[in-house]
Design a protein around this motif. Structure first.
Motif, PDB file in Angstrom:
ATOM      1  N   THR A 173       0.833  -1.205   0.000  1.00  0.00           N
ATOM      2  CA  THR A 173       0.000   0.000   0.000  1.00  0.00           C
ATOM      3  C   THR A 173       0.866   1.252   0.000  1.00  0.00           C
ATOM      4  OG1 THR A 173      -0.076   0.264   2.422  1.00  0.00           O
ATOM      5  CG2 THR A 173      -1.742  -1.184   1.428  1.00  0.00           C
ATOM      6  N   PHE A 174       0.276   2.343  -0.467  1.00  0.00           N
ATOM      7  CA  PHE A 174       0.841   3.674  -0.281  1.00  0.00           C
ATOM      8  C   PHE A 174      -0.234   4.497   0.394  1.00  0.00           C
ATOM      9  CE2 PHE A 174       4.482   2.881  -2.806  1.00  0.00           C
ATOM     10  CZ  PHE A 174       5.340   3.952  -2.629  1.00  0.00           C
ATOM     11  N   CYS A 186       3.641  11.079   1.979  1.00  0.00           N
ATOM     12  CA  CYS A 186       3.345   9.923   1.127  1.00  0.00           C
ATOM     13  C   CYS A 186       4.422   8.879   1.362  1.00  0.00           C
ATOM     14  CB  CYS A 186       3.310  10.329  -0.343  1.00  0.00           C
ATOM     15  SG  CYS A 186       2.830   8.962  -1.432  1.00  0.00           S
ATOM     16  N   ILE A 187       4.005   7.762   1.923  1.00  0.00           N
ATOM     17  CA  ILE A 187       4.921   6.662   2.222  1.00  0.00           C
ATOM     18  C   ILE A 187       4.205   5.368   1.853  1.00  0.00           C
ATOM     19  CG2 ILE A 187       6.136   5.374   4.042  1.00  0.00           C
ATOM     20  CD1 ILE A 187       7.463   8.051   3.717  1.00  0.00           C
ATOM     21  N   VAL A 221      -5.527   6.080   0.003  1.00  0.00           N
ATOM     22  CA  VAL A 221      -4.783   4.834   0.084  1.00  0.00           C
ATOM     23  C   VAL A 221      -4.748   4.219  -1.310  1.00  0.00           C
ATOM     24  CG1 VAL A 221      -4.722   2.509   1.076  1.00  0.00           C
ATOM     25  CG2 VAL A 221      -5.440   4.443   2.496  1.00  0.00           C
ATOM     26  N   SER A 222      -3.564   3.802  -1.712  1.00  0.00           N
ATOM     27  CA  SER A 222      -3.396   3.103  -2.988  1.00  0.00           C
ATOM     28  C   SER A 222      -3.018   1.660  -2.693  1.00  0.00           C
ATOM     29  CB  SER A 222      -2.297   3.759  -3.826  1.00  0.00           C
ATOM     30  OG  SER A 222      -2.632   5.082  -4.149  1.00  0.00           O
ATOM     31  N   PHE A 254       6.797   6.478  -9.062  1.00  0.00           N
ATOM     32  CA  PHE A 254       5.676   7.416  -9.117  1.00  0.00           C
ATOM     33  C   PHE A 254       4.400   6.589  -9.174  1.00  0.00           C
ATOM     34  CE2 PHE A 254       7.885  11.277 -11.333  1.00  0.00           C
ATOM     35  CZ  PHE A 254       8.165  11.858 -10.108  1.00  0.00           C
ATOM     36  N   LEU A 255       3.465   6.910  -8.303  1.00  0.00           N
ATOM     37  CA  LEU A 255       2.141   6.313  -8.377  1.00  0.00           C
ATOM     38  C   LEU A 255       1.441   6.810  -9.640  1.00  0.00           C
ATOM     39  CD1 LEU A 255       1.040   6.832  -4.662  1.00  0.00           C
ATOM     40  CD2 LEU A 255       1.664   4.662  -5.732  1.00  0.00           C
ATOM     41  N   PRO A 256       0.439   6.090 -10.116  1.00  0.00           N
ATOM     42  CA  PRO A 256      -0.290   6.541 -11.306  1.00  0.00           C
ATOM     43  C   PRO A 256      -0.878   7.951 -11.162  1.00  0.00           C
ATOM     44  CG  PRO A 256      -0.926   4.308 -10.751  1.00  0.00           C
ATOM     45  CD  PRO A 256      -0.044   4.801  -9.641  1.00  0.00           C
TER      46      PRO A 256
END
Length: 180
Positions: A41-42, A54-55, A97-98, A136-138
């Motif tokens: 998760t991020f 952001c972690i 949350v990703s 990089f997240l989407p």
């Protein structure tokens, strides 16, 4: 389930202020067995539409529940780019949350070939050259909407030259399920 994920993240941050643990893991795992699965998760915190922390984890190495608690507290209190979140900010932050899919290595010949294998706007990307690595997240596509812009910034985030694709770094892509 999605509301539960946000509640866990929010309660984990709240617990971080008091250095306590009020989350009943056993009860949550009984109600939501999917929280016991290994998941990366991020946790992204924004305040007044600006990044505030952001972690995350790129590879699933602990349960969704434990990863979520750890990353929520780390985003709030341990992101080296920011000072620890304070209670006033906590009342105003937006938590996202990703949930990450397993990253897949992309085999590519050159940057033109890579461009055909990356889904702009959808893929999260991990870039690595030697010991230098970044992701990089989407969601970052929203600020850096072209392949060239996205990758030049990602190269720089990894501590490499903006044109690092010319040196053929390893590239993985992944998908995320966003929970807001």
């Amino acid at each position: 389930m999605l509301n539960v994920i946000l509640d866990i993240a929010k309660n984990a941050i709240k617990d971080g202020f008091s250095h306590t643990s009020t989350i009943d893991k056993k009860a949550l795992l009984e109600l939501y067995p999917e929280l016991s699965k290994l998941k990366a998760t991020f946790v992204t915190l924004t305040l007044d539409r600006q990044l505030r922390g952001c972690i995350g984890s790129l590879i699933a190495h602990r349960t969704l529940l434990d990863d979520l608690i750890h990353n929520a507290q780390s985003a709030a209190f341990e992101d080296p780019r920011f000072y620890p979140l304070n209670p006033e900010e906590f009342s105003r932050i937006i938590i996202e949350v990703s949930l990450l899919s397993e990253p897949e290595l992309i085999t590519y010949e050159n940057s033109d070939d890579l461009k055909t294998k990356v889904t702009v706007g959808t893929d999260g990307i991990i870039l690595q050259k030697g010991s230098k690595k970044a992701t990089f997240l989407p969601q970052v596509w929203e600020q850096l909407p072209t392949f060239e812009l996205f990758f030049s910034h990602l190269c720089q985030k990894a501590g490499l030259e903006p044109d690092c694709l010319e040196s053929h770094p390893d590239i993985w892509h992944y998908k995320v399920e966003k929970v807001k």
